[in-house]
Design a protein around this motif. Sequence first.
Motif, mmCIF file in Angstrom:
data_model
loop_
_atom_site.group_PDB
_atom_site.id
_atom_site.type_symbol
_atom_site.label_atom_id
_atom_site.label_comp_id
_atom_site.label_asym_id
_atom_site.label_seq_id
_atom_site.Cartn_x
_atom_site.Cartn_y
_atom_site.Cartn_z
ATOM 1 N N SER A 106 -3.911 3.356 58.583
ATOM 2 C CA SER A 106 -4.117 2.026 58.887
ATOM 3 C C SER A 106 -2.724 1.335 59.171
ATOM 4 O O SER A 106 -1.883 1.895 58.696
ATOM 5 C CB SER A 106 -4.811 1.439 57.639
ATOM 6 O OG SER A 106 -3.768 1.192 56.719
ATOM 7 N N THR A 107 -3.038 0.356 59.818
ATOM 8 C CA THR A 107 -1.689 -0.435 60.223
ATOM 9 C C THR A 107 -1.032 -1.004 58.964
ATOM 10 O O THR A 107 0.164 -1.056 58.745
ATOM 11 C CB THR A 107 -2.223 -1.533 61.301
ATOM 12 O OG1 THR A 107 -2.667 -1.068 62.183
ATOM 13 C CG2 THR A 107 -0.977 -2.280 61.538
ATOM 14 N N ARG A 108 -2.109 -1.608 58.011
ATOM 15 C CA ARG A 108 -1.745 -2.174 56.695
ATOM 16 C C ARG A 108 -0.439 -1.179 56.138
ATOM 17 O O ARG A 108 0.378 -1.495 55.607
ATOM 18 C CB ARG A 108 -2.866 -2.682 56.113
ATOM 19 C CG ARG A 108 -2.471 -3.143 54.633
ATOM 20 C CD ARG A 108 -3.687 -3.436 53.721
ATOM 21 N NE ARG A 108 -3.478 -4.125 52.615
ATOM 22 C CZ ARG A 108 -3.134 -3.365 51.356
ATOM 23 N NH1 ARG A 108 -3.125 -2.190 51.409
ATOM 24 N NH2 ARG A 108 -2.949 -4.309 50.413
ATOM 25 N N GLU A 109 -1.203 0.026 55.758
ATOM 26 C CA GLU A 109 -0.328 0.863 54.804
ATOM 27 C C GLU A 109 0.798 1.343 55.824
ATOM 28 O O GLU A 109 2.047 1.699 55.166
ATOM 29 C CB GLU A 109 -1.266 2.253 54.424
ATOM 30 C CG GLU A 109 -0.482 3.324 53.666
ATOM 31 C CD GLU A 109 -1.341 4.215 53.214
ATOM 32 O OE1 GLU A 109 -0.936 5.035 52.257
ATOM 33 O OE2 GLU A 109 -2.311 4.594 53.840
ATOM 34 N N THR A 110 0.799 1.606 57.152
ATOM 35 C CA THR A 110 2.195 1.881 57.798
ATOM 36 C C THR A 110 3.032 0.949 57.609
ATOM 37 O O THR A 110 4.173 1.437 57.387
ATOM 38 C CB THR A 110 1.680 2.077 59.270
ATOM 39 O OG1 THR A 110 0.632 3.035 59.428
ATOM 40 C CG2 THR A 110 3.041 2.545 59.953
ATOM 41 N N ILE A 111 2.615 -0.350 57.498
ATOM 42 C CA ILE A 111 3.610 -1.489 57.247
ATOM 43 C C ILE A 111 4.274 -1.265 55.910
ATOM 44 O O ILE A 111 5.564 -1.472 55.744
ATOM 45 C CB ILE A 111 3.280 -2.716 57.852
ATOM 46 C CG1 ILE A 111 2.835 -2.906 59.254
ATOM 47 C CG2 ILE A 111 4.127 -3.978 57.237
ATOM 48 C CD1 ILE A 111 1.956 -4.362 59.473
ATOM 49 N N GLN A 112 3.207 -0.975 54.977
ATOM 50 C CA GLN A 112 3.728 -1.077 53.603
ATOM 51 C C GLN A 112 5.029 0.149 53.520
ATOM 52 O O GLN A 112 5.909 0.064 52.855
ATOM 53 C CB GLN A 112 2.446 -0.671 52.784
ATOM 54 C CG GLN A 112 2.953 -0.510 51.426
ATOM 55 C CD GLN A 112 1.895 -0.377 50.357
ATOM 56 O OE1 GLN A 112 0.498 -0.275 50.740
ATOM 57 N NE2 GLN A 112 2.009 -0.244 49.223
ATOM 58 N N LEU A 113 4.662 1.370 54.066
ATOM 59 C CA LEU A 113 5.274 2.523 54.173
ATOM 60 C C LEU A 113 6.772 1.856 54.651
ATOM 61 O O LEU A 113 7.957 2.664 54.152
ATOM 62 C CB LEU A 113 4.837 3.622 54.618
ATOM 63 C CG LEU A 113 3.654 4.263 54.025
ATOM 64 C CD1 LEU A 113 3.000 5.230 54.962
ATOM 65 C CD2 LEU A 113 4.151 5.171 52.688
ATOM 66 N N CYS A 114 7.021 1.216 55.643
ATOM 67 C CA CYS A 114 8.016 0.889 56.482
ATOM 68 C C CYS A 114 8.805 -0.181 55.520
ATOM 69 O O CYS A 114 10.083 0.033 55.390
ATOM 70 C CB CYS A 114 7.749 0.130 57.587
ATOM 71 S SG CYS A 114 6.955 1.319 58.989
ATOM 72 N N GLN A 115 8.144 -0.819 54.648
ATOM 73 C CA GLN A 115 8.994 -1.634 53.642
ATOM 74 C C GLN A 115 9.567 -0.825 52.676
ATOM 75 O O GLN A 115 10.608 -1.197 52.445
ATOM 76 C CB GLN A 115 7.881 -2.788 53.341
ATOM 77 C CG GLN A 115 7.383 -3.552 54.442
ATOM 78 C CD GLN A 115 6.365 -4.689 54.060
ATOM 79 O OE1 GLN A 115 5.640 -4.329 53.142
ATOM 80 N NE2 GLN A 115 6.044 -5.800 54.637
ATOM 81 N N GLU A 116 8.614 0.047 52.029
ATOM 82 C CA GLU A 116 9.160 1.053 51.240
ATOM 83 C C GLU A 116 10.359 1.728 51.585
ATOM 84 O O GLU A 116 11.278 2.283 50.761
ATOM 85 C CB GLU A 116 8.072 1.632 50.531
ATOM 86 C CG GLU A 116 6.918 0.825 49.739
ATOM 87 C CD GLU A 116 5.635 1.801 49.360
ATOM 88 O OE1 GLU A 116 4.924 1.043 48.687
ATOM 89 O OE2 GLU A 116 5.561 2.855 49.880
ATOM 90 N N ALA A 117 10.420 2.188 52.826
ATOM 91 C CA ALA A 117 11.399 2.922 53.241
ATOM 92 C C ALA A 117 12.729 2.217 53.373
ATOM 93 O O ALA A 117 13.732 2.543 53.072
ATOM 94 C CB ALA A 117 10.908 3.504 54.764
ATOM 95 N N LYS A 118 12.641 1.146 53.726
ATOM 96 C CA LYS A 118 13.824 0.024 53.488
ATOM 97 C C LYS A 118 14.435 -0.063 52.082
ATOM 98 O O LYS A 118 15.514 0.243 51.946
ATOM 99 C CB LYS A 118 13.345 -1.226 54.174
ATOM 100 C CG LYS A 118 14.411 -2.352 53.954
ATOM 101 C CD LYS A 118 15.695 -2.230 54.742
ATOM 102 C CE LYS A 118 16.699 -3.340 54.677
ATOM 103 N NZ LYS A 118 18.015 -3.053 55.694
#
Length: 325
Positions: A106-118
Motif C-alpha cells: 500500500s502507498t500508506r505503509e510504504t510512506i510509513q516505512l520511508c519515515q521509519e527509515a529516516k
Amino acid sequence: MSPSAEESTGGSGTASSSYSPLQPGFYVPTVAFFTPEDTIDEAATTKHATELAKAGVTGLVTHGSNGEAVHLDHQERMLITMISRKALDNAGLTDIPVIVGCGAQSTRETIQLCQEAKESGGSYVLVLPPAYYGSLLTNDLIMNHFKAVADASPLPVIIYNFPGACSGLDLSSDVIIALAQHPNICGVKLTCGNTGKLARVVAGTENTGFRTYGGSADFIIQTLAVGGHGIIGGLGNLAPKACLEVMSLWQSGKHDQARELQKIVARGDWTAIQGGFVAVKVGLQKYRGYGGEPRKPCVLPEGPKLTEQEEGFAELMAEEDKLGK
C-alpha cells in the motif's frame, strides 16, 4: 529531472528539502542475520557491515531482496538499519550511505516505512512497485504510487525494478524516465537484467542527478559500458573486492582483464541467483564462518545441494582471497 543538492523537492512539504546525488560505485544489499532464538543477531550485523565497508564498497542497502525484508516486522527493520548505520559510524565511515528497502503493497505503509527509515539512520530509500494486485494496477496508478511516496518521503527515493519479486511486474524505460522527473526520485536499480532498458534510462536522464544502477554483479561491465553509474548487487556480500575490481579494471581501460574477472564474477553470481539469499548465506557460512539460518519457512539446503552451492562459489572466493592479500 532530479535536482542538485541545493534545489527544493517541493511536493507535499514533508519530503526532504535537499539531497546529494548518489555516488557511482558498488552498493551491497546485506543479508539479515538471526540468532538461534530467531531474534536479530546484532553482533553479526555489526561485523558484516564493518567488513563490507572496510572492503571499500560505496554503500550498504538494508532490506533489499537479500535482506529478508518480508520476514521482518517494522521494529526489526529499524533495528537492522540502526545497527548498520552505527557500525559504519563507529568505523569512522560516516560518509558511507545506508539505503533502506521500503517496498510495501500500500502507498500508506510504504510512506510509513520511508519515515521509519529516516528515523533509523537511513540515507535513501529503495522502493519496489506494489504488485500483489498487479492485474488492477495500470501504469498511471503505479506512477501515482511512486509520486505520492516521493512527495511524502523524508529521504530521496530509488526505484527498484525487480519483476522476479513483483509477480512479473516490469517497469518500462518510459515509466522510469517519467518518474525521474520527480525532484525526490533520485535513481533506479534494475534487477530485470534488461541492459537495453538500462541504456535507455541512462540516455533519458543524462546530465541530471538521477542515477542508474544495474541490479546484479553479473553485468557490471555491461552497465558501465552504456554509462550506468554502478551496481547494487547481493554478490557483494561474499566478494566485494572482486566486484569492485571489475569496475576498477574497466574504468582504468584494462578491458581484457576486466572481462576475464567479470566471467568469474558472473559464474559465482549464477550460484547466488539460482539459490537466492539462502545461497549467499551458505557462501558466507562456508567461506567466512558466519551467516546462519534464514528465517522460516526458508531453510538452508542439505546434502548434495549444500555442497553444490558451496562449490559454486569456490572459484570466486579464491579470487576474492587473492585480492585481499
